[in-house]
Design a protein around this motif. Structure first.
Motif, PDB file in Angstrom:
ATOM      1  N   ALA A  64       0.803  -1.064   0.044  1.00 63.37           N
ATOM      2  CA  ALA A  64       0.007  -0.050  -0.142  1.00 63.37           C
ATOM      3  C   ALA A  64       0.762   1.366   0.159  1.00 63.37           C
ATOM      4  O   ALA A  64       0.631   2.335  -0.666  1.00 63.37           O
ATOM      5  CB  ALA A  64      -0.876   0.050   1.295  1.00 63.37           C
ATOM      6  N   ALA A  65       1.948   1.131   0.772  1.00 62.96           N
ATOM      7  CA  ALA A  65       2.865   2.281   0.825  1.00 62.96           C
ATOM      8  C   ALA A  65       3.635   2.780  -0.722  1.00 62.96           C
ATOM      9  O   ALA A  65       3.470   3.576  -1.241  1.00 62.96           O
ATOM     10  CB  ALA A  65       4.065   2.121   1.822  1.00 62.96           C
ATOM     11  N   ARG A  66       3.780   1.496  -1.213  1.00 60.30           N
ATOM     12  CA  ARG A  66       4.386   1.694  -2.588  1.00 60.30           C
ATOM     13  C   ARG A  66       3.268   2.175  -3.669  1.00 60.30           C
ATOM     14  O   ARG A  66       3.377   3.063  -4.419  1.00 60.30           O
ATOM     15  CB  ARG A  66       4.678   0.199  -3.262  1.00 60.30           C
ATOM     16  N   ASP A  68      -5.482   2.299  -7.196  1.00 58.28           N
ATOM     17  CA  ASP A  68      -5.721   0.827  -7.022  1.00 58.28           C
ATOM     18  C   ASP A  68      -5.357   0.328  -5.808  1.00 58.28           C
ATOM     19  O   ASP A  68      -4.383   0.525  -5.037  1.00 58.28           O
ATOM     20  CB  ASP A  68      -4.804   0.115  -8.200  1.00 58.28           C
ATOM     21  N   ASP A  69      -5.991  -0.702  -5.418  1.00 59.66           N
ATOM     22  CA  ASP A  69      -5.676  -1.426  -4.071  1.00 59.66           C
ATOM     23  C   ASP A  69      -5.886  -0.648  -2.750  1.00 59.66           C
ATOM     24  O   ASP A  69      -5.273  -1.091  -1.828  1.00 59.66           O
ATOM     25  CB  ASP A  69      -4.285  -2.133  -4.239  1.00 59.66           C
ATOM     26  N   LYS A 126     -10.914   1.647   4.807  1.00 61.65           N
ATOM     27  CA  LYS A 126     -10.103   1.693   5.970  1.00 61.65           C
ATOM     28  C   LYS A 126      -8.564   2.165   5.787  1.00 61.65           C
ATOM     29  O   LYS A 126      -8.277   2.850   6.524  1.00 61.65           O
ATOM     30  CB  LYS A 126      -9.839   0.261   6.591  1.00 61.65           C
ATOM     31  N   MET A 127      -7.932   1.744   4.786  1.00 61.57           N
ATOM     32  CA  MET A 127      -6.413   2.244   4.508  1.00 61.57           C
ATOM     33  C   MET A 127      -6.581   3.920   4.183  1.00 61.57           C
ATOM     34  O   MET A 127      -5.860   4.465   4.779  1.00 61.57           O
ATOM     35  CB  MET A 127      -5.968   1.593   3.122  1.00 61.57           C
ATOM     36  N   ALA A 128      -7.581   4.346   3.423  1.00 62.47           N
ATOM     37  CA  ALA A 128      -7.646   5.603   3.151  1.00 62.47           C
ATOM     38  C   ALA A 128      -7.972   6.555   4.256  1.00 62.47           C
ATOM     39  O   ALA A 128      -7.323   7.691   4.460  1.00 62.47           O
ATOM     40  CB  ALA A 128      -8.898   5.822   2.148  1.00 62.47           C
ATOM     41  N   GLY A 170       0.889  -4.882 -15.100  1.00 57.92           N
ATOM     42  CA  GLY A 170       0.544  -5.944 -14.298  1.00 57.92           C
ATOM     43  C   GLY A 170       0.541  -5.868 -12.755  1.00 57.92           C
ATOM     44  O   GLY A 170       1.166  -5.019 -12.547  1.00 57.92           O
ATOM     45  N   LYS A 171       0.000  -6.761 -11.930  1.00 57.90           N
ATOM     46  CA  LYS A 171      -0.072  -6.696 -10.636  1.00 57.90           C
ATOM     47  C   LYS A 171       0.476  -8.111  -9.873  1.00 57.90           C
ATOM     48  O   LYS A 171       0.274  -9.112 -10.747  1.00 57.90           O
ATOM     49  CB  LYS A 171      -1.437  -6.453  -9.951  1.00 57.90           C
ATOM     50  N   THR A 172       0.843  -8.007  -8.981  1.00 54.78           N
ATOM     51  CA  THR A 172       1.606  -9.399  -8.197  1.00 54.78           C
ATOM     52  C   THR A 172       0.608  -9.599  -7.017  1.00 54.78           C
ATOM     53  O   THR A 172       0.186  -8.708  -6.165  1.00 54.78           O
ATOM     54  CB  THR A 172       2.836  -9.346  -8.086  1.00 54.78           C
TER      55      THR A 172
END
Length: 156
Positions: free
Chosen positions: A53-55, A79-80, A84-86, A152-154
């Protein structure tokens, strides 16, 4: 007798350690000033914000100061980043103490600039890639970055 020998040995080790510590500490501090913003954000210990999330946050802002003015809706549009994070980010950057810390970090020369990476292609856009197994030629982190640079995403 053994206790005295141990005390002499440890006092010598402690003397060396204490004399060398400032040098190692100063070198580590100098090196950390050049870390990327995602490492700083992760290191600040914002509730619900892990490395990934920091990235994501660091890739979507120009400077850490941008987070001071963002609202929950702005952050969840990334994205992602969930509700709650926000909310945690908004709460964290609304505190006077946080702003004081950011001021001190900037004055000390710590990197607070976002990570703007140019995409190599969009060939993996919309895909999520699970990295499994081991690789001889590339690290997992490098492979993950390569996937992201191609859209892409991992998954972890």
């Amino acid at each position: 007798m053994i206790r005295h020998i141990n005390s002499v040995i440890w006092s010598g080790v402690n003397a060396w350690f204490l004399s060398a510590l400032p040098v190692y500490l100063l070198n580590a501090i100098k090196k950390s000033k050049n870390n990327t913003l995602d490492l700083l954000l992760f290191g600040l210990g914002i509730r619900h914000i892990g490395k990934k999330a920091a990235r994501t946050l660091a890739k979507n802002i120009d400077n850490i100061r941008d987070l001071e003015h963002m609202m929950v809706e702005d952050l969840t549009a990334m994205d992602d980043v969930g509700e709650k994070m926000a909310e945690s980010v908004v709460d964290f950057f609304s505190k006077t103490k946080t702003i004081e810390i950011i001021d001190r970090l900037e004055k000390a020369g710590v990197n607070t600039v976002g990570i703007k990476e140019e995409m190599l292609s969009e060939v993996l856009y919309g895909m999520v890639v699970a990295i499994t197994g081991s690789f001889d030629e590339i690290s997992r982190n490098d492979l993950s970055k390569l996937i992201e640079l191609n859209g892409g995403k991992t998954s972890s």
